[in-house]
Design an enzyme around this catalytic site. Structure first.
Site, mmCIF file in Angstrom:
data_model
loop_
_atom_site.group_PDB
_atom_site.id
_atom_site.type_symbol
_atom_site.label_atom_id
_atom_site.label_comp_id
_atom_site.label_asym_id
_atom_site.label_seq_id
_atom_site.Cartn_x
_atom_site.Cartn_y
_atom_site.Cartn_z
ATOM 1 N N ASP A 174 95.468 -6.225 74.463
ATOM 2 C CA ASP A 174 96.578 -5.444 73.926
ATOM 3 C C ASP A 174 97.888 -6.011 74.481
ATOM 4 O OD1 ASP A 174 97.963 -3.417 72.667
ATOM 5 O OD2 ASP A 174 97.308 -1.833 74.041
ATOM 6 N N ASP A 206 99.659 1.341 66.990
ATOM 7 C CA ASP A 206 99.856 2.675 67.554
ATOM 8 C C ASP A 206 100.464 3.626 66.534
ATOM 9 O OD1 ASP A 206 98.863 1.545 69.817
ATOM 10 O OD2 ASP A 206 100.815 1.235 70.754
ATOM 11 N N ASP A 222 33.054 36.632 12.136
ATOM 12 C CA ASP A 222 33.489 35.441 11.409
ATOM 13 C C ASP A 222 34.685 35.819 10.531
ATOM 14 O OD1 ASP A 222 33.496 32.886 10.386
ATOM 15 O OD2 ASP A 222 31.687 33.127 9.176
ATOM 16 N N GLU A 268 40.395 34.965 10.987
ATOM 17 C CA GLU A 268 41.664 34.262 11.251
ATOM 18 C C GLU A 268 42.905 35.089 10.882
ATOM 19 O OE1 GLU A 268 38.389 31.950 11.589
ATOM 20 O OE2 GLU A 268 38.984 32.800 9.668
ATOM 21 N N ASP A 306 32.728 25.531 10.992
ATOM 22 C CA ASP A 306 31.900 25.055 9.879
ATOM 23 C C ASP A 306 32.020 23.547 9.754
ATOM 24 O OD1 ASP A 306 31.381 27.713 9.509
ATOM 25 O OD2 ASP A 306 32.810 27.973 7.879
#
Length: 1824
Positions: free
Chosen positions: A491, A590, A1386, A1389, A1493
């Site tokens: 320094d 500084d 049967d 559905e 089936d």
């Protein structure tokens, strides 16, 4: 560091000195103007200036000193032109000043020399040199040097240690670059390739006097950077007449224009957007000033030496820097540890306080490598001493730091005290220096010059003297032996002196008071330094002042080499000169704790990057003044990216180390965060320093250097880069969270989120809250990383990694330099590793281009993170490139993680050895596979696509959608609430896009939705999306959800994240990081009648979804769409069949499994695509997903059935073989069949009657042709048989005589009707029932028959409680007519032979029948009501809620099943069985299922295996296909092979259709009957095992028919097997499935397997085997390690159940086995729930079979005794003794039957009558 304040005495003395200076100057002026004997202007003629008419911006100042006036101006022969602006020179040069060229020589093409003579003109400051020489040379193609010097007298020139050593060989002649104007003399420098003028001195005269040299040049651009050292508030220079003095000085960098610590007459000039640039360096160390003016132009004024210019050319700014550093010396490679964070302060006060600071920062785990001590460690601030009171333990301090991997740096100043040490002892360092004549002297060359610095009166080492260098090296070596440390900070070497010149003042001469003093601070040459006439070895201090720091650096380098030898160490200097960077770093001096200094640090760092000192930084948090938390926090953030990262403050101010602000402060958290990032990136930073060291590239880099073609970057100096690739955007103002930042033109990724940011080439408002700094990685980067630690000592032990950031072209590149981090010359001697990384087309090459170092820590690259990967990879491979052959590895998916929202690919746990070459490749599916279809309907075109707001882009890849969603199509999260039990989100539709196409067609979009995620258990979660503002239909199927959520995050197997835009949910398996659900993909749509959501899948292995015929068990993801809508539809490819199961199991690449249920009962479809991804589309309801996490496939099914309900436990007899046919003519035909089967001795338990038994197909009405059926059934049942009859749901409404089923049903209001607001009528259909009193002509076509003969039928609404009661009563009444044991339901559905209703006109909203979007269902064009009811039919839930058939159609069979099962149990009093055709999740709680089936064809055999395995997933284990096929005539071989396969269906029934020949086992020949009997005997033998599996399914949810992958999931071969299957874990069935097959290719998984038929170990595992398969044979194998219970078969289970229980013990490789056995009465209701059963476990260990009774609630009548035990794999040593020990401890000797060839040991315990419900053991031994 520096002196901040002056005392009152010092101020008084300075004032007096100034007064004396004024007087002295007056005398000097008189002396100069009146004293004879100096060089004078010899012009006798009157000088008339020729004043040019030039722009103001081009005026060259002729009166740079103070006091210009017209008279004084004209006395200098210059032009006077006053203005109203003071910046512009009023006195400027005429054109007849300067020099003329007398002669020119060109000794070589590269060299030009000229002789110059001064033109007659008045002098500015006297002593003009009349004759000059010019030497110019092209030193390289990119470097021009021209030097102007005194032709006759040697003048001072900088003795640069590096520049003089250069020797280059240019290829281009100097005339291509430079030309000379003769009168007045001037030089024009052009760019060789385009002749552009860059540096033109013809704009003004050359002035060359003894102490004043001036040269001006017009520049090729006003983009000027550099010159120093000063505080430049901006990096790009202001050229509005700004003058910058250059002369090293101990001064504060407070923003003024004064000179600071270093001396840098170098600037860089960017010419234009091409990037072409040049640099100009004046090698001159005298005090000078440089003026920039708007021409643009530069003027140099220096007061000594010569004009030695270097002009450097580059195609880019970076190249100019590289050329400059090649000239002055490339930067030192700092030690690795010096890149760590550092702490310092001036005046800790004591070593104890230093340690306190160290410890508090260690305590917070701050990454922190280096601790400093400033001058306060010294004794009275004397170099080479230490304070033995306050720093008594300093000799041990380095060791203290080293113990924790830290380093110690101390400070030395140059000034040496003359005073004695404490105790009046001699100061030996001073004494030895005096003996060595080491000091700077006064002008006499003998007397040491005395000044004053920190220790008081001092001398000043002359580092240009060899004596001084030797002394310095010696003193440093002595000191190091006393105080060990790691590096040195120097320094005060400007050189600083608290006295002006010396303790004696300075003599009045032309060195201390030159004719012209540049505009340096204080404008006194010796202010705060030495007298200019002081003597040094290199010359007068006047010439070498600015070289003081440079010479000290050179001397210190020698000292460091002496002390540290082969270790690299570090030097840090305050004063510097070009070339210092070759040895040292620098800090910006500084500064102070204020917001200006944090800003100005960035231009300072950028300039030192130009100057060749990349190891640069500012004092973090400021040196002077107290730093606020906010300022220090922001400074710590940016300081984490200073190359030299040190927090340093001054005496008397509050501590500002991070820990001083409190361990829980935001500052500490933020500091740790960014320092950890710094340490992570240190390999990249270190590599940048290597590049600086070897090529001169910058480390901290201006944005302009990379993006010079963008003018917006030319002024960017509040951001900076690390190298090419890391952009740092700090917050530099108080109270700010939004920062205006520039995003250059590149792909950028947020370092912290890893997400690609959208902006580029624009300014943005960047949100940087208190804890954040902007940090972005540039696309195209490959950054080496290392896992951070608290010091580099430890971080260097950690695994390394790479961050790859892909650019626009999906490419990237980078480097890594690696050595030991500490040794000198590792580059030169090759002791290092150098990698080049490149990424092209998904291939990362990690190429070692130099391997001269082996890291002792065996480092590996563990993780590679790739940013910008657009979609998950299909696979990742790693190839180890070796000289003896490459090794390629496919990366396991456990090592791969992909973040879809962020598009980031993580490769984990790679263990790639550092120093080896690898190739990492990630295979991506084509971009097209990432598209999500925006037009799933047919006939898409560009217009339709764009009308939907979607993108149209044709593709050559088959099936890829051409119309696809934009990336942000969907919803955005607006609100979120997270708890430990889940999260709730609000989302809004992205209205950037118009409403969906379906909205315009009657399905309005729902803009606001709610999302709820619930963490139900450790392995199950739910996420539900619905409309909070309007009630929508939700599926009324009850699920078994835990009563309380799993709130312990540590127990959950999953983590749930969400993305904001587009909204998506992400589910991640925590154990592997695999993302198993990620719906953050475009296309999410939620409208009234169309809901769509897509998700990426974890892999291509997906199983499930139904019911439809799939050609493979694992789904083909190549753009297949499967419709789901229950329908009377025989199995066929892409045909939606009877049931709906929106459930799938996904296998992850880690072999983990998960399952996903969408609880939605509307018509839907799912589309797979090779992304891999899945898209759901449903026509109503809500999205209600349930996910189970497994992690094994079996656990997935167990968890799923725990949710939907465990499967029913079928009656034992229902596991027997069963016969049925549609088309029995009468009961006699059934009786004959029964007798034939009995005569053939074929096992057979159940006989059916199809609808033929009914009168006109009416439920509950017996046909006269079957009037003897009740008595036949009674007879068969008396002989151990069971009977099942069929019921359809549809009830005839056209009867002419009372039909109780309809009449009572109508009275109870059980039939489905229209909504009341439309009609109160029944919705009539037509099914099997005929009109009364008609004769059906079956020769007519089907539709005509339906129209003419079929009666109107009503459909019971089984949701209603009264319907279940009505149904129960009808069944009960029929049971009184004819006994039965089970019911087959049967056509549920529900099926109808007309579409919607009789007449075809559905009432109400037509969109319900033909919705805006129609899934790809069978007969899609005919609408949803094809072959079923109108969708607007109304049903009523048990709660009374009215719902549309549109919503609940798929639940019809489900609602039909439970009332039927309840009736069977109640009416028969026994468990019985229900078999249903239509199913939905949870149907398995009450019924089994057959696959419908089917057709008599070979493909139906293997497809039945797939169907069974899928229904195993769906929780319906009691399943099977119609053996030999329902439709069409069965072929002999096919039917026989089907009988063999069907013998291992859980539900084993031979059934065929009307009009086809019989296909039962006795319908063929004796061979067929015998083969059927043999295989059915095997089935019946193993029924105890099958029944136990059914029990386990009922209680734990495990599968019965089991895919091989469920048991061998780590063997990926099994993931694609669907032509073999298992019963449970232990029985492998490998049927013949092809015509003419005499051998079968079967896979033998990796276990011991025994041939069931021979008991032999097959001796192979983990491979495909050709298994002989004669026509009467099916391959069966039992897995080693398992025990299977068995019984001798009989004609029916009634009789087989009474036989003793045998065991097959298949020993494992370790001679162990285990199994279990469940037994009850076989048909009791709820025997498990009532604990009326026996459960036994068996195990074998050490030649002992033991049983353990787990539960015994068995009735005495159902007890079994032990029969024959078969032990397989018993060995080839003969077993000679077998002992059975019963529960009473009584032993029984049994006779072994040991076949040494097959290694089967048979032990018959039948005669001992040992009960199975009591524990027993059997031990066998050999004679040995």
């Amino acid at each position: 560091m520096g002196k901040r304040r002056f005392s009152g005495l010092e101020v008084t003395l300075m004032v007096m000195f100034l007064l004396m200076t004024v007087a002295a100057i007056a005398f000097i002026i008189l002396f100069v103007t009146g004293e004879p004997g100096v060089i004078k202007d010899e012009t006798s003629e009157v000088f008339v200036p020729r004043c040019p008419n030039i722009p103001l911006a081009e005026r060259i100042d002729c009166f740079p000193d103070a006091g210009a006036s017209k008279q004084k101006c004209e006395a200098r022969g210059c032009c006077w032109g006053p203005l109203d602006e003071r910046n512009v020179p009023w006195c400027y040069f005429s054109t007849n000043h300067g020099y003329t060229v007398e002669s020119v020589k060109q000794p070589s093409p590269h060299v030009m020399e000229a002789h110059l003579k001064r033109m007659a003109s008045p002098s500015l400051f006297g002593a003009d040199i009349q004759e000059l020489a010019l030497h110019a040379e092209m030193q390289s193609d990119n470097r021009l040097r021209f030097k102007i010097y005194d032709a006759h007298r040697q003048r001072f020139e900088v003795p640069h240690e590096h520049v003089s050593s250069l020797n280059s060989h240019p290829s281009s002649p100097i005339s291509d670059t430079m030309e000379i104007r003769h009168k007045p003399f001037g030089i024009t420098v052009r760019r060789r390739e385009n002749k552009k003028v860059l540096f033109d001195t013809t704009m003004g005269p050359l002035v060359f006097s003894d102490q004043y040299l001036q040269l001006s040049a017009k520049l090729g651009s006003d983009n000027i950077y550099g010159l120093g050292e000063h505080v430049h508030r901006h990096y790009r220079h202001d050229i509005k007449w700004r003058t910058w003095p250059i002369f090293t000085r101990d001064a504060f960098p407070n923003g003024g224009t004064h000179n600071l610590y270093g001396h840098y007459p170098f600037f860089l000039c960017l010419e234009d957007e091409s990037g072409k640039s040049f640099g100009v360096f004046l090698m001159n160390s005298n005090a000078m000033e440089v003026t920039l003016q708007p021409a643009p132009a530069v003027t140099y004024r220096t007061i000594g030496g010569v004009l030695d210019f270097y002009v450097l050319f580059g195609d880019t700014p970076e190249q100019v820097v590289q050329e400059f550093l090649e000239l002055i010396g490339r930067p030192v490679l700092p030690p690795y540890w010096s890149l760590g964070f550092q702490l310092s302060r001036w005046d800790y006060g004591s070593l104890s306080e230093v340690k306190t600071t160290v410890e508090r920062n260690r305590a917070i785990d701050l990454p922190y490598d280096i601790q400093y001590t400033d001058i306060d460690y010294m004794e009275d601030k004397k170099d080479f001493t230490y304070d033995k009171v306050k720093f008594s333990e300093l000799p041990q301090f380095a060791d203290y730091l080293h113990e924790k991997g830290q380093r110690y740096i101390l400070i030395l100043d140059p000034a040496i005290a003359t005073s004695k040490r404490v105790g009046n002892t001699s100061y030996e360092s001073y004494d030895r220096g005096t003996q060595k004549n080491a000091w700077v002297t006064e002008s006499d060359g003998k007397t040491p010059l005395l000044g004053e610095v920190w220790p008081g009166e001092t001398v000043f080492p002359d580092y240009t003297s060899q004596n001084c260098i030797d002394w310095w090296v010696d003193e440093y070596e002595r000191f190091y032996k006393e105080i060990k440390h790691d590096a040195l900070w120097i320094d005060m070497n400007e050189v600083a002196n608290f006295k002006k010149g010396s303790t004696k003042g300075c003599s009045d001469n032309n060195l201390n008071y030159p004719p012209y003093t540049p505009k340096i601070l204080d404008e006194v040459m010796y202010s705060k330094t030495l007298c200019m006439d002081a003597k040094q070895a290199w010359g007068s201090h006047y010439d070498v002042h600015s070289l003081y720091g440079y010479s000290m650096v050179l001397a210190t380098e020698k000292a460091l080499q002496r002390v540290f030898g082969g270790n690299r160490t570090l030097m840090l200097t305050r004063s510097s000169f070009p070339g210092v960077g070759k040895y040292s770093g620098h800090w910006l001096g500084d500064n102070a704790a204020n917001w200006n200094d944090i800003k100005w640090a960035i231009p300072g760092m950028l300039e030192f990057s130009l100057f060749g000192i990349p190891y640069i930084g500012a004092d973090i948090c400021g040196f002077f003044d107290n730093s606020s938390e906010e300022l220090c926090r922001r400074w710590m953030q940016v300081g984490a990216f200073y190359p030299f990262s040190r927090n340093h403050n001054a005496q008397g101010y509050k501590p500002q180390d991070p820990a001083a602000y409190g361990p829980s402060s935001t500052l500490v958290k933020s500091s740790k965060h960014y320092l950890r990032i710094r340490y992570t990136l240190l390999p990249y930073l270190y590599t940048l320093f290597y590049k600086a060291h070897t090529t001169g590239e910058t480390v901290v880099r201006p944005v302009m250097h990379e993006f010079y073609s963008d003018r917006a970057t030319w002024d960017v100096d509040r951001q900076f880069l690390w190298g090419k690739h890391l952009l740092i955007t700090p917050v530099l103002d108080p109270g700010v969270e939004m920062v205006k930042a520039y995003v250059p033109d590149a792909v950028w990724y947020d370092y912290e989120t890893m997400e690609r940011i959208t902006p580029r080439r624009q300014h943005v408002e960047m949100h940087l809250p208190p804890e954040k700094l902007g940090l972005h990685i540039r696309g195209g980067a490959v950054l080496p990383t290392q896992r951070p630690e608290v010091t580099t000592t430890y971080s260097r032990l950690n695994p390394m990694g790479l961050i790859v950031a892909l650019d626009d072209n999906n490419q990237a590149a980078g480097e890594l330099f690696w050595d030991d981090g500490d040794s000198r010359e590792t580059v030169k001697n090759g002791n290092h590793i150098h990698y080049e990384f490149s990424v092209v087309y998904g291939i990362l090459k990690m190429q070692v281009i130099h391997a001269g170092y082996s890291d002792p820590n065996n480092l590996t690259f563990e993780d590679i993170t790739i940013l910008g990967v657009p979609h998950p990879p299909l696979s990742v491979s790693v190839t180890h490139v070796q000289t003896h052959g490459n090794v390629n590895t496919i990366l396991p998916v456990t090592n791969i993680q992909y973040d879809d929202a962020k598009e980031v690919l993580f490769l984990r746990n790679l263990s790639l050895t550092l120093g080896e070459t690898y190739v990492v490749e990630w295979e991506l599916a084509p971009e097209e596979t990432q598209r999500f279809d925006c037009h799933p309907e047919e006939h898409a075109d560009e217009a339709k696509c764009k009308a939907r707001g979607c993108i149209w882009k044709p593709s050559s890849i088959e099936k890829v959608p051409w119309c696809y969603y934009p990336k942000d199509y969907g919803y955005t999260v607006t609100t979120h609430e997270t708890t430990n039990a889940g999260m709730v989100l609000g989302i809004i539709r992205n209205k950037k896009y118009r409403s969906s196409a379906y909205s315009l067609e009657g399905s309005p979009d729902i803009d606001f939705l709610r999302v709820e995620v619930r963490y139900h258990s450790s392995d199950m979660l739910q996420f539900k999306i619905w409309d909070p503002s309007s009630e929508r239909y939700e599926v009324p199927v009850p699920l078994n959800v835990p009563s309380s959520p799993e709130i312990d995050e540590n127990k959950r197997l999953y983590r749930v994240d969400y993305t904001i835009k587009p909204f998506g949910i992400k589910v991640i398996r925590k154990s592997t990081g695999t993302t198993i659900w990620d719906s953050a993909v475009p296309g999410f749509t939620f409208s009234d009648m169309f809901i769509q959501v897509s998700t990426r899948l974890s892999s291509e292995f997906v199983y499930g979804f139904g019911e439809t015929e799939h050609p493979t068990y694992k789904h083909d993801l190549n753009y297949h769409t499967w419709g789901m809508f229950s329908k009377d539809q025989p199995p066929g490819y892409k045909k939606n069949c009877y049931g709906v199961h929106p459930f799938y199991m996904g296998l992850e690449n880690t072999a983990d499994a998960h399952g996903v249920l969408l609880l939605n009962s509307n018509a839907m479809d799912v589309t797979f695509q090779p992304t891999p991804a899945l898209t759901y589309r449903t026509l109503g309801g809500i999205l209600d997903f349930y996910m189970v996490l497994g992690p094994t496939p079996e656990m997935v099914v167990q968890e799923y059935t725990a949710l939907i309900g465990r499967p029913v436990l079928p009656a034992y007899w229902s596991l027997g073989f069963q016969l049925c046919r549609y088309g029995y003519a009468n009961d006699t035909e059934i009786e004959n069949l029964y007798n034939d089967m009995r005569a053939a001795g074929i096992p057979y338990d159940v006989q059916y009657a199809d609808i033929d038994y009914m009168e006109r197909q009416l439920d509950f009405v017996l046909d006269p042709d079957f009037s003897g059926l009740p008595s036949l059934v009674d007879k068969m049942r008396g002989e151990g048989m069971r009977f099942i009859f069929i019921l359809d749901p549809a009830i005839s409404g056209n009867e002419t005589r009372p039909y109780p089923a309809f009449d009572r049903g109508q009275a109870a209001d059980v039939f489905i009707k229209w909504p009341k607001e439309i009609s109160d009528e029944i919705v009539w259909g037509k099914v099997w029932p005929d009109y009364p009193n008609v004769t059906v002509n079956e020769d007519l076509d089907w539709d005509t028959q339906v129209e003419l003969y079929r009666a109107y039928t009503a459909f019971p609404d089984f949701f209603r409680t009264q319907t279940a009661q009505w149904w129960h009563q009808e069944i009960k009444d029929f049971y009184n007519l004819m006994k039965f044991d089970g019911i087959w339901i049967d056509m549920n559905e529900p099926a109808s032979f007309v579409h919607g209703t009789v007449g075809g006109k559905c009432l109400g909203n037509p969109l319900l029948e033909n919705p805006p979007y129609m899934p790809p269902l069978d007969s899609q064009s005919l609408g949803l009501n094809h072959k079923t009811l109108c969708m607007n039919s109304e049903q009523i839930l048990s709660s009374g809620k009215r719902v549309r058939h549109y919503d609940v159609h798929n639940l019809y069979g489900w609602s039909h099943t439970k009332p039927t099962y309840d009736a069977v149990l109640d009416v028969t009093g026994h468990r019985g069985i229900v078999v249903t055709r239509s199913t939905y999740p949870s149907s398995g709680k009450w019924a089994g299922h057959w696959l419908g089936d089917n057709f008599s064809s070979w493909d139906q055999l293997y497809k039945s295996i797939i169907g069974m395995m899928e229904f195993s997933l769906f929780g319906i284990p009691y399943t099977g296909a119609d053996i030999c096929g329902f439709f069409n005539e069965a072929e002999y071989e096919m039917c026989l092979r089907w009988m063999q396969l069907g013998a291992f269906y859980p539900y084993s029934r031979n059934h065929n259709g009307k009009g086809s020949p019989r296909q039962d086992p006795v319908a063929w020949d004796a061979f067929f009957a015998e083969a059927s009997r043999d295989v059915l005997n095997i089935r019946y033998t193993l029924l105890p095992y099958l029944y136990t599996l059914m029990f386990e399914a009922h209680t734990t949810g495990s599968t019965v028919v089991r895919p091989l992958l469920h048991e061998f999931v780590n063997d990926k071969t099994t993931w694609n097997i669907h032509k073999q299957f298992l019963w449970g874990p232990a029985l492998l069935i490998t049927p013949a499935l092809d015509k003419g097959a005499i051998q079968v290719d079967g896979y033998v998984p990796n276990a011991r397997w025994y041939d069931y038929h021979t008991a032999r170990d097959v001796g192979v595992r983990g491979q495909m085997v050709q298994m002989p398969t004669p026509l009467n044979h099916i391959n069966l194998h039992i897995r080693g390690g398992y025990i299977l219970p068995w019984q001798k078969p009989e004609n029916t289970t009634r009789y087989s159940r009474t036989n003793p229980l045998g065991l097959i013990v298949a020993l494992s490789d370790t001679q162990t086995a285990q199994g279990s056995f469940f037994w009850d009465d076989g048909e009791g209701v709820d025997t498990v729930e009532r604990h009326e059963y026996l459960l036994t476990s068996f195990s074998v260990q050490s030649n002992t079979l033991s049983s353990v009774i787990i539960h015994d609630g068995l009735a005495a009548a159902d007890r079994l005794t032990l029969g024959e035990v078969k032990i397989w794999g018993a060995g080839s040593e003969r077993i000679t003794q077998v002992t059975l020990t019963d529960s009473a401890g009584v032993t029984h000797q049994l006779t072994p039957d040991h076949n040494l060839e097959t290694q089967e040991l048979k032990i018959d315990a039948t005669s001992k009558s040992v009960r199975v419900d009591l524990p027993f053991s059997i031990t066998w031994t050999t004679a040995i």
